[in-house]
Design an enzyme around this catalytic site. Structure first.
Site, mmCIF file in Angstrom:
data_model
loop_
_atom_site.group_PDB
_atom_site.id
_atom_site.type_symbol
_atom_site.label_atom_id
_atom_site.label_comp_id
_atom_site.label_asym_id
_atom_site.label_seq_id
_atom_site.Cartn_x
_atom_site.Cartn_y
_atom_site.Cartn_z
ATOM 1 N N CYS A 2 0.847 -1.193 0.000
ATOM 2 C CA CYS A 2 0.000 0.000 0.000
ATOM 3 C C CYS A 2 0.890 1.254 0.000
ATOM 4 C CB CYS A 2 -0.938 0.123 1.203
ATOM 5 S SG CYS A 2 -2.048 -1.246 1.402
ATOM 6 N N ARG A 27 3.799 -0.224 -4.778
ATOM 7 C CA ARG A 27 3.541 -0.711 -3.420
ATOM 8 C C ARG A 27 2.188 -1.419 -3.294
ATOM 9 N NH1 ARG A 27 6.874 1.422 0.397
ATOM 10 N NH2 ARG A 27 5.345 0.912 1.982
ATOM 11 N N TRP A 74 -2.964 -2.703 -1.606
ATOM 12 C CA TRP A 74 -2.662 -4.115 -1.797
ATOM 13 C C TRP A 74 -3.484 -4.822 -0.728
ATOM 14 C CZ3 TRP A 74 -0.513 -8.169 1.016
ATOM 15 C CH2 TRP A 74 -0.084 -9.275 0.259
ATOM 16 N N ASN A 100 -1.813 2.001 5.967
ATOM 17 C CA ASN A 100 -0.993 0.885 5.488
ATOM 18 C C ASN A 100 -0.662 0.042 6.708
ATOM 19 O OD1 ASN A 100 0.869 -0.753 4.191
ATOM 20 N ND2 ASN A 100 2.517 0.754 4.274
ATOM 21 N N GLY A 101 -1.005 -1.242 6.683
ATOM 22 C CA GLY A 101 -0.733 -2.108 7.842
ATOM 23 C C GLY A 101 -1.961 -2.937 8.158
ATOM 24 N N GLU A 481 17.267 -18.050 -7.476
ATOM 25 C CA GLU A 481 16.899 -16.666 -7.794
ATOM 26 C C GLU A 481 16.348 -16.571 -9.220
ATOM 27 O OE1 GLU A 481 16.207 -14.119 -6.351
ATOM 28 O OE2 GLU A 481 16.421 -12.488 -7.787
ATOM 29 N N LYS A 485 12.608 -15.245 -10.144
ATOM 30 C CA LYS A 485 12.400 -14.102 -11.050
ATOM 31 C C LYS A 485 11.405 -14.479 -12.133
ATOM 32 C CE LYS A 485 13.608 -11.600 -9.486
ATOM 33 N NZ LYS A 485 14.112 -11.045 -8.291
ATOM 34 N N GLU A 488 7.717 -14.862 -10.705
ATOM 35 C CA GLU A 488 6.974 -13.685 -10.253
ATOM 36 C C GLU A 488 6.545 -12.763 -11.379
ATOM 37 O OE1 GLU A 488 10.718 -11.213 -8.284
ATOM 38 O OE2 GLU A 488 8.744 -10.918 -7.452
ATOM 39 N N HIS A 504 16.990 -38.138 -7.366
ATOM 40 C CA HIS A 504 16.309 -38.681 -6.182
ATOM 41 C C HIS A 504 14.799 -38.437 -6.250
ATOM 42 C CE1 HIS A 504 20.135 -39.719 -4.497
ATOM 43 N NE2 HIS A 504 20.570 -38.496 -4.753
ATOM 44 N N LYS A 603 5.820 -4.373 -3.733
ATOM 45 C CA LYS A 603 7.266 -4.216 -3.559
ATOM 46 C C LYS A 603 7.713 -4.412 -2.121
ATOM 47 C CE LYS A 603 11.370 -3.067 -5.080
ATOM 48 N NZ LYS A 603 12.042 -4.133 -5.840
HETATM 49 O O1 M6R Z 1 12.689 -5.475 0.673
HETATM 50 P P1 M6R Z 1 13.167 -6.866 0.914
HETATM 51 O O2 M6R Z 1 14.494 -7.143 0.284
HETATM 52 O O3 M6R Z 1 13.169 -7.248 2.366
HETATM 53 O O4 M6R Z 1 12.110 -7.798 0.200
HETATM 54 C C1 M6R Z 1 12.160 -9.190 0.316
HETATM 55 C C2 M6R Z 1 11.274 -9.858 -0.717
HETATM 56 O O5 M6R Z 1 9.935 -9.483 -0.523
HETATM 57 C C3 M6R Z 1 11.693 -9.491 -2.140
HETATM 58 O O6 M6R Z 1 13.028 -9.794 -2.383
HETATM 59 C C4 M6R Z 1 10.811 -10.235 -3.163
HETATM 60 O O7 M6R Z 1 11.083 -11.602 -3.114
HETATM 61 C C5 M6R Z 1 11.053 -9.672 -4.571
HETATM 62 N N1 M6R Z 1 9.813 -9.369 -5.199
HETATM 63 C C6 M6R Z 1 11.789 -10.587 -5.456
HETATM 64 O O8 M6R Z 1 11.991 -10.060 -6.723
#
Ligand code: M6R
Length: 608
Positions: A2, A27, A74, A100-101, A481, A485, A488, A504, A603
């Protein structure tokens, strides 16, 4: 999670609110709304979906006034819908808020307030705050807010309008970020700097339980009891252009291409002329490590993957055992952390609630702590005993790219620094790696030259249902990673596997329908990796290899290979991840996805 904005000044509030929300849309983007004090009352317009939907509504129903608040959502409590969108008002829109929260005790409060005759419009936890304000209203804006804060429980950034005080906004926060931008004859409130950067570089970063009374000519900062507090004005050092797309079609592509500079900047501040590493600001000495028997790295998502690579760095160079824990698991795990533990948390945003709480948990067990973060003054930066900043600049795309590579660089340098202090590896090895890091921006440029190649590979992957990412040792962490990527932003199911583990069980899933991405940069296991590539190839899989430009073997086994320059294997992950970032980007856009704002994600994850 948010985005929040607020404005008070002589300008048209709606203009700032909409522009600010656009810059914070990363956000949250399932609904948006604004409220403006307009001709003697607070008027609200809000709409489900992207900000553009709200803008269309405002064309027919413009809100005009000089004070207002806005929100891009969000969803947590209540599905995305017009009515659940913020801002929320009380029964008469006397108090109108954005939040937000999560308000944790909202169910109990709602029941009590309904019994007293309050009528609720939405399914959200947030609306309760407006009704509590209405219930405890004593005519004094500040004391009403203070009373409300003694009643609600949970986490929040709150920005509040009171129809009886049409020249004032009050805001406060707990475990969610909030900043105040200081203008001339106008002031701005936002969840994050990009919303205000076009208007001012002077900001206050609000800390938990602080309150700000904001008018066009003043910002009064108070503690929860109403005592004035002094706070330094922070100067934002990066430019407004850094938070713009700058000619790129998407933030993600721009941020992938900013990696040479981000890596250069993060390396440059920690290297001495003689090739040694400098983190002297930390004030650490050899003695600091005497009682440390283990290192815990905890983080989420991409930052967790950076931690998995750092385990290899630290164990190899510093020779202290490292465990890497997902923060949301660690915090509830009854950990064996102690005063002999150094806890390293990694977080781009510095606001991820699970990481923040994991850090607090480690500290409760006596651990010393260090945060690696990209956000100056963030909650995690303040909570940790020591901070190392990555110099990635603002990262707007939800998918983390340049923040990740700068985390790898910072963690590698940190491991070298610790080994320097402990004398655990030779100065020659340190120098060899730091020389490699100095060259790294040039090498990244070369890998970025694979852009069109990765776009072509993406053409072949867009129809896939499952893609496997394989690697061994550090390459396994990089494969994780790469798979994240792709998932997502493309919404294709991807799975990362330690290549030696395939036989396995997982090999049963490999067919000609399951493309495989195989990373092979770790020389000590490369022959094993070639065998694993042959295993999947023999089951019909097409294999895209990622290997060094002088690796003559790999091409014999893969369907196709993308090349990275030969570098030290400890530096290789910072290069080998780049083709995978590009692949995820192109696969996403070729499938017609909104690559910067993938579905269901946001984010900065400030809720559990
Ligand atoms: O702000 P942060 O690095 O703590 O965020 C952690 C994860 O939410 C963040 O890395 C998320 O996995 C990304 N969207 C990955 O691209």
């Amino acid at each position: 999670m948010c985005g929040i904005v607020g404005y008070v000044g002589n300008g048209n509030a709606s203009d700032f609110l909409i522009d600010g929300l656009r810059r914070l849309e990363y956000r949250g983007y399932d609904s948006a709304g604004i409220a403006v004090y307009d001709h003697g009352e607070i008027k609200i317009e809000k709409k489900q979906g992207r900000l553009v939907n709200l803008e269309n509504v405002l064309k027919d129903h413009p809100l005009s006034g000089h004070i207002g608040i806005g929100h891009t959502r969000w969803a947590t409590h209540g599905k995305p819908s017009d009515v659940n969108a913020h801002p929320h008002g009380d029964c008469h829109n006397h108090f109108v808020i954005v939040h937000n929260g999560i308000i944790e005790n909202y169910m109990t409060l709602k029941k009590d307030l309904m019994a007293k005759g309050h009528v609720f419009k939405s399914e959200t936890d947030t609306e309760i705050v407006a009704h509590v304000l209405e219930e405890v209203d004593d005519g004094d804006f500040l004391s009403t807010v203070q009373k409300m804060l003694t009643i609600i429980e949970g986490s929040y950034s709150l920005v509040i309008l009171d129809a009886a005080h049409p020249d004032t906004i009050i805001c406060t926060k707990k475990n969610n970020p909030l900043i105040i931008g200081l203008g001339k004859g106008e002031n701005f409130i936002a969840s994050d700097i990009p919303a205000v950067i076009n208007h001012t570089r002077d900001i206050y970063i609000l800390q938990d339980e602080e309150l700000a009374i904001v008018t066009k000519g003043s910002v009064q900062l108070l503690d929860r009891d109403g005592n004035p507090i002094h706070k330094e004005i922070q100067k934002v050092t990066w430019s407004a252009a850094a938070a713009e797309k700058g000619g790129y079609p998407h933030f993600m592509l721009k941020e992938i291409f900013e990696q040479p500079k981000a890596v250069h900047d993060t390396v440059a501040i920690h290297l001495n002329k003689d090739g040694s590493v400098n983190f002297d600001d930390l004030g650490w000495t050899k003695e600091c490590f005497e009682g440390i028997t283990n290192i815990l790295i905890t983080a989420c998502g991409t930052a967790y993957h950076a931690g998995l690579v750092a385990k290899h760095y630290i164990e190899r160079f510093v020779k202290i055992p490292v465990s890497v824990e997902i923060a949301s698991e660690y915090r509830y795990s009854k950990p064996l952390t102690s005063e002999h533990t150094l806890c390293i948390v990694v977080s781009q945003s510095g606001e991820t609630i699970d990481t923040l709480e994991a850090l607090k948990e480690a500290k409760r067990h006596g651990a010393r702590s260090l945060a690696v973060t990209n956000s100056i003054g963030s909650s995690i930066a303040r909570e940790a005993d020591h901070v190392v900043y990555t110099l990635a600049g603002p990262e707007i795309a939800v998918a983390s790219t340049k923040a990740y590579t700068t985390q790898l660089v910072a963690l590698l340098l940190l491991a070298l620094y610790m080994s320097q202090l402990k004398n655990s590896i030779s100065a020659d090895l340190i120098q060899k790696i730091t020389e490699g890091l100095k060259d790294l921006p040039k090498q990244i440029e070369k890998v970025l030259g694979e852009k069109d190649h990765m776009s072509d590979v993406a053409d072949r992957l867009i129809k896939a249902h499952d893609i496997f990412y394989l690697g061994r040792s550090i390459d396994y962490a990089i494969a994780m990673e790469g798979a994240l990527k792709l998932k997502e932003v493309s919404y294709i199911h991807a799975e990362s596997y330690a290549a030696g583990e395939l036989k396995h069980g997982t090999l049963a899933l490999i067919t000609q329908e399951t493309p495989v991405i195989a990373v092979a940069t770790q020389d000590n296991v490369s022959s094993k990796m070639y065998s694993n590539i042959q295993e999947v190839k023999a089951r019909g899989a097409e294999v895209l290899g990622i290997g060094y430009d002088d690796d003559e073997e790999i091409g014999k086994y893969t369907t196709e290979t993308v090349r990275i320059p030969r570098v030290d294997p400890f530096i290789a992950p910072i290069l080998s991840v780049i083709p995978m970032q590009l692949l995820a980007y192109y696969t996403s856009i070729k499938r017609g996805n909104d690559v910067d704002k993938p579905r269901n994600l946001a984010k900065s994850v400030t809720v559990e």
